[in-house]
Design a protein around this motif. Sequence first.
Motif, PDB file in Angstrom:
ATOM      1  N   ALA A   1     -14.878   6.283 -13.289  1.00  0.00           N
ATOM      2  CA  ALA A   1     -14.582   5.908 -11.900  1.00  0.00           C
ATOM      3  C   ALA A   1     -15.016   6.996 -10.918  1.00  0.00           C
ATOM      4  O   ALA A   1     -14.879   8.185 -11.200  1.00  0.00           O
ATOM      5  CB  ALA A   1     -13.089   5.639 -11.744  1.00  0.00           C
ATOM      6  N   ARG A   2     -15.502   6.548  -9.766  1.00  0.00           N
ATOM      7  CA  ARG A   2     -15.826   7.494  -8.682  1.00  0.00           C
ATOM      8  C   ARG A   2     -14.558   8.076  -8.099  1.00  0.00           C
ATOM      9  O   ARG A   2     -14.499   9.241  -7.737  1.00  0.00           O
ATOM     10  CB  ARG A   2     -16.601   6.794  -7.558  1.00  0.00           C
ATOM     11  CG  ARG A   2     -17.988   6.386  -7.892  1.00  0.00           C
ATOM     12  CD  ARG A   2     -18.722   5.721  -6.726  1.00  0.00           C
ATOM     13  NE  ARG A   2     -17.961   4.657  -6.115  1.00  0.00           N
ATOM     14  CZ  ARG A   2     -17.686   4.586  -4.806  1.00  0.00           C
ATOM     15  NH1 ARG A   2     -18.149   5.492  -3.987  1.00  0.00           N
ATOM     16  NH2 ARG A   2     -16.986   3.597  -4.326  1.00  0.00           N
ATOM     17  N   ARG A   3     -13.550   7.232  -7.976  1.00  0.00           N
ATOM     18  CA  ARG A   3     -12.250   7.643  -7.427  1.00  0.00           C
ATOM     19  C   ARG A   3     -11.168   7.229  -8.431  1.00  0.00           C
ATOM     20  O   ARG A   3     -10.598   6.142  -8.321  1.00  0.00           O
ATOM     21  CB  ARG A   3     -12.006   6.971  -6.089  1.00  0.00           C
ATOM     22  CG  ARG A   3     -12.977   7.422  -5.036  1.00  0.00           C
ATOM     23  CD  ARG A   3     -12.668   6.763  -3.723  1.00  0.00           C
ATOM     24  NE  ARG A   3     -13.573   7.235  -2.701  1.00  0.00           N
ATOM     25  CZ  ARG A   3     -13.927   6.529  -1.660  1.00  0.00           C
ATOM     26  NH1 ARG A   3     -13.460   5.320  -1.492  1.00  0.00           N
ATOM     27  NH2 ARG A   3     -14.749   7.027  -0.771  1.00  0.00           N
ATOM     28  N   PRO A   4     -10.881   8.090  -9.384  1.00  0.00           N
ATOM     29  CA  PRO A   4      -9.942   7.719 -10.446  1.00  0.00           C
ATOM     30  C   PRO A   4      -8.550   7.333  -9.940  1.00  0.00           C
ATOM     31  O   PRO A   4      -7.933   6.410 -10.476  1.00  0.00           O
ATOM     32  CB  PRO A   4      -9.873   8.966 -11.329  1.00  0.00           C
ATOM     33  CG  PRO A   4     -11.055   9.782 -10.979  1.00  0.00           C
ATOM     34  CD  PRO A   4     -11.454   9.413  -9.591  1.00  0.00           C
ATOM     35  N   GLU A   5      -8.069   7.995  -8.911  1.00  0.00           N
ATOM     36  CA  GLU A   5      -6.726   7.668  -8.420  1.00  0.00           C
ATOM     37  C   GLU A   5      -6.691   6.281  -7.778  1.00  0.00           C
ATOM     38  O   GLU A   5      -5.704   5.562  -7.894  1.00  0.00           O
ATOM     39  CB  GLU A   5      -6.237   8.751  -7.459  1.00  0.00           C
ATOM     40  CG  GLU A   5      -5.960  10.062  -8.199  1.00  0.00           C
ATOM     41  CD  GLU A   5      -5.605  11.207  -7.287  1.00  0.00           C
ATOM     42  OE1 GLU A   5      -6.031  11.202  -6.107  1.00  0.00           O
ATOM     43  OE2 GLU A   5      -4.904  12.123  -7.752  1.00  0.00           O
ATOM     44  N   ASP A   6      -7.773   5.880  -7.121  1.00  0.00           N
ATOM     45  CA  ASP A   6      -7.859   4.527  -6.561  1.00  0.00           C
ATOM     46  C   ASP A   6      -7.934   3.490  -7.679  1.00  0.00           C
ATOM     47  O   ASP A   6      -7.348   2.414  -7.568  1.00  0.00           O
ATOM     48  CB  ASP A   6      -9.083   4.387  -5.649  1.00  0.00           C
ATOM     49  CG  ASP A   6      -8.924   5.118  -4.323  1.00  0.00           C
ATOM     50  OD1 ASP A   6      -7.818   5.633  -4.044  1.00  0.00           O
ATOM     51  OD2 ASP A   6      -9.910   5.174  -3.562  1.00  0.00           O
ATOM     52  N   LEU A   7      -8.635   3.818  -8.737  1.00  0.00           N
ATOM     53  CA  LEU A   7      -8.704   2.921  -9.893  1.00  0.00           C
ATOM     54  C   LEU A   7      -7.304   2.707 -10.465  1.00  0.00           C
ATOM     55  O   LEU A   7      -6.905   1.573 -10.743  1.00  0.00           O
ATOM     56  CB  LEU A   7      -9.630   3.478 -10.970  1.00  0.00           C
ATOM     57  CG  LEU A   7      -9.658   2.665 -12.265  1.00  0.00           C
ATOM     58  CD1 LEU A   7     -10.526   1.431 -12.098  1.00  0.00           C
ATOM     59  CD2 LEU A   7     -10.150   3.500 -13.421  1.00  0.00           C
ATOM     60  N   ALA A   8      -6.548   3.772 -10.619  1.00  0.00           N
ATOM     61  CA  ALA A   8      -5.189   3.660 -11.153  1.00  0.00           C
ATOM     62  C   ALA A   8      -4.309   2.813 -10.242  1.00  0.00           C
ATOM     63  O   ALA A   8      -3.557   1.950 -10.718  1.00  0.00           O
ATOM     64  CB  ALA A   8      -4.579   5.045 -11.340  1.00  0.00           C
ATOM     65  N   ALA A   9      -4.418   3.033  -8.935  1.00  0.00           N
ATOM     66  CA  ALA A   9      -3.625   2.243  -7.985  1.00  0.00           C
ATOM     67  C   ALA A   9      -3.983   0.762  -8.095  1.00  0.00           C
ATOM     68  O   ALA A   9      -3.103  -0.107  -8.037  1.00  0.00           O
ATOM     69  CB  ALA A   9      -3.851   2.748  -6.561  1.00  0.00           C
ATOM     70  N   CYS A  10      -5.245   0.468  -8.273  1.00  0.00           N
ATOM     71  CA  CYS A  10      -5.713  -0.906  -8.412  1.00  0.00           C
ATOM     72  C   CYS A  10      -5.155  -1.546  -9.676  1.00  0.00           C
ATOM     73  O   CYS A  10      -4.576  -2.633  -9.636  1.00  0.00           O
ATOM     74  CB  CYS A  10      -7.246  -0.921  -8.438  1.00  0.00           C
ATOM     75  SG  CYS A  10      -8.006  -2.549  -8.652  1.00  0.00           S
TER      76      CYS A  10
ATOM     77  N   ALA B   1      -7.542  -4.730  -5.160  1.00  0.00           N
ATOM     78  CA  ALA B   1      -6.195  -5.029  -5.656  1.00  0.00           C
ATOM     79  C   ALA B   1      -5.381  -5.775  -4.596  1.00  0.00           C
ATOM     80  O   ALA B   1      -4.642  -6.717  -4.919  1.00  0.00           O
ATOM     81  CB  ALA B   1      -5.481  -3.747  -6.058  1.00  0.00           C
ATOM     82  N   GLN B   2      -5.521  -5.383  -3.339  1.00  0.00           N
ATOM     83  CA  GLN B   2      -4.802  -6.084  -2.272  1.00  0.00           C
ATOM     84  C   GLN B   2      -5.256  -7.534  -2.195  1.00  0.00           C
ATOM     85  O   GLN B   2      -4.446  -8.442  -1.988  1.00  0.00           O
ATOM     86  CB  GLN B   2      -5.026  -5.380  -0.926  1.00  0.00           C
ATOM     87  CG  GLN B   2      -4.345  -4.046  -0.843  1.00  0.00           C
ATOM     88  CD  GLN B   2      -4.720  -3.261   0.411  1.00  0.00           C
ATOM     89  OE1 GLN B   2      -5.681  -3.604   1.109  1.00  0.00           O
ATOM     90  NE2 GLN B   2      -3.968  -2.219   0.701  1.00  0.00           N
TER      91      GLN B   2
ATOM     92  N   LEU C   1      -9.056 -12.580  -9.806  1.00  0.00           N
ATOM     93  CA  LEU C   1      -9.970 -11.474 -10.068  1.00  0.00           C
ATOM     94  C   LEU C   1     -11.413 -11.893  -9.784  1.00  0.00           C
ATOM     95  O   LEU C   1     -12.161 -11.161  -9.122  1.00  0.00           O
ATOM     96  CB  LEU C   1      -9.833 -10.997 -11.520  1.00  0.00           C
ATOM     97  CG  LEU C   1      -8.524 -10.302 -11.890  1.00  0.00           C
ATOM     98  CD1 LEU C   1      -8.399 -10.160 -13.401  1.00  0.00           C
ATOM     99  CD2 LEU C   1      -8.394  -8.958 -11.215  1.00  0.00           C
ATOM    100  N   ASP C   2     -11.800 -13.070 -10.264  1.00  0.00           N
ATOM    101  CA  ASP C   2     -13.168 -13.551 -10.045  1.00  0.00           C
ATOM    102  C   ASP C   2     -13.457 -13.799  -8.565  1.00  0.00           C
ATOM    103  O   ASP C   2     -14.540 -13.488  -8.073  1.00  0.00           O
ATOM    104  CB  ASP C   2     -13.420 -14.837 -10.842  1.00  0.00           C
ATOM    105  CG  ASP C   2     -13.607 -14.585 -12.321  1.00  0.00           C
ATOM    106  OD1 ASP C   2     -13.973 -13.446 -12.691  1.00  0.00           O
ATOM    107  OD2 ASP C   2     -13.379 -15.524 -13.115  1.00  0.00           O
ATOM    108  N   THR C   3     -12.489 -14.363  -7.864  1.00  0.00           N
ATOM    109  CA  THR C   3     -12.679 -14.658  -6.442  1.00  0.00           C
ATOM    110  C   THR C   3     -12.851 -13.370  -5.630  1.00  0.00           C
ATOM    111  O   THR C   3     -13.730 -13.272  -4.781  1.00  0.00           O
ATOM    112  CB  THR C   3     -11.482 -15.465  -5.894  1.00  0.00           C
ATOM    113  OG1 THR C   3     -11.383 -16.683  -6.634  1.00  0.00           O
ATOM    114  CG2 THR C   3     -11.643 -15.769  -4.417  1.00  0.00           C
ATOM    115  N   CYS C   4     -12.019 -12.374  -5.906  1.00  0.00           N
ATOM    116  CA  CYS C   4     -12.060 -11.140  -5.119  1.00  0.00           C
ATOM    117  C   CYS C   4     -13.242 -10.240  -5.474  1.00  0.00           C
ATOM    118  O   CYS C   4     -13.718  -9.492  -4.624  1.00  0.00           O
ATOM    119  CB  CYS C   4     -10.754 -10.376  -5.281  1.00  0.00           C
ATOM    120  SG  CYS C   4      -9.351 -11.218  -4.506  1.00  0.00           S
ATOM    121  N   ILE C   5     -13.723 -10.325  -6.706  1.00  0.00           N
ATOM    122  CA  ILE C   5     -14.856  -9.465  -7.094  1.00  0.00           C
ATOM    123  C   ILE C   5     -16.183 -10.060  -6.655  1.00  0.00           C
ATOM    124  O   ILE C   5     -17.188  -9.360  -6.592  1.00  0.00           O
ATOM    125  CB  ILE C   5     -14.862  -9.186  -8.620  1.00  0.00           C
ATOM    126  CG1 ILE C   5     -15.664  -7.922  -8.968  1.00  0.00           C
ATOM    127  CG2 ILE C   5     -15.434 -10.355  -9.404  1.00  0.00           C
ATOM    128  CD1 ILE C   5     -15.021  -6.651  -8.587  1.00  0.00           C
TER     129      ILE C   5
END
Length: 183
Positions: A106-115, A145-146, A163-167
């Motif tokens: 991850a580029r931003r590991p803490e954001d990944l964890a929050a997600c 995630a939001q 997940l599919d819709t948001c990605i």
Amino acid sequence: MLATKKEIRSFQNEKSNCSLRILTAPVLAIAGLLATIVPSLAVTDSYRNDYRVCAAQLLSVGVTPQAASQGCAKALRPKELSTCVAQIKKQTQINPADAFNSCSQARRPEDLAACVVGISKGTQEAVNPAALVYCGRSLLPVTFAQCVVGLRKEIDFTPIQALDTCIDGTDQTISIGAGSTPQ
């Protein structure tokens, strides 16, 4: 022979310069010595050492010593890597090895964890490894995630549908004002 005023002043200036050099030399030597000692003290053994924190935190959540050492050494921000893995391990039932692999990439590991944690809590499912994969694919994992949690709260979606819709990153044209045509 009598000395002129100019010669007397010159002699006094030389004498005061010599005294000044004698006094400043030891001060500069001590300052230089302290400057070389202080950084080495900070490196020797400190809990503020991010690599030490990373290794300890990864080991505490079950990552193997080999993987922890390699991961922490390669990480640009090792403390963020270990925090990511620890948060996912403590707040979901995702395997720490899987979390470690995703957090390492991850580029931003803490954001990944929050997600991952946000989606996993929002889906009310014990294990949601799909959240780990989708959050890892997202460029803005917190916003992603939001989106997933918000849509699932208001629309009867399965977790995968949300997940599919948001990605979905397809480019959609937005028309602005009357008479404008999409290009």
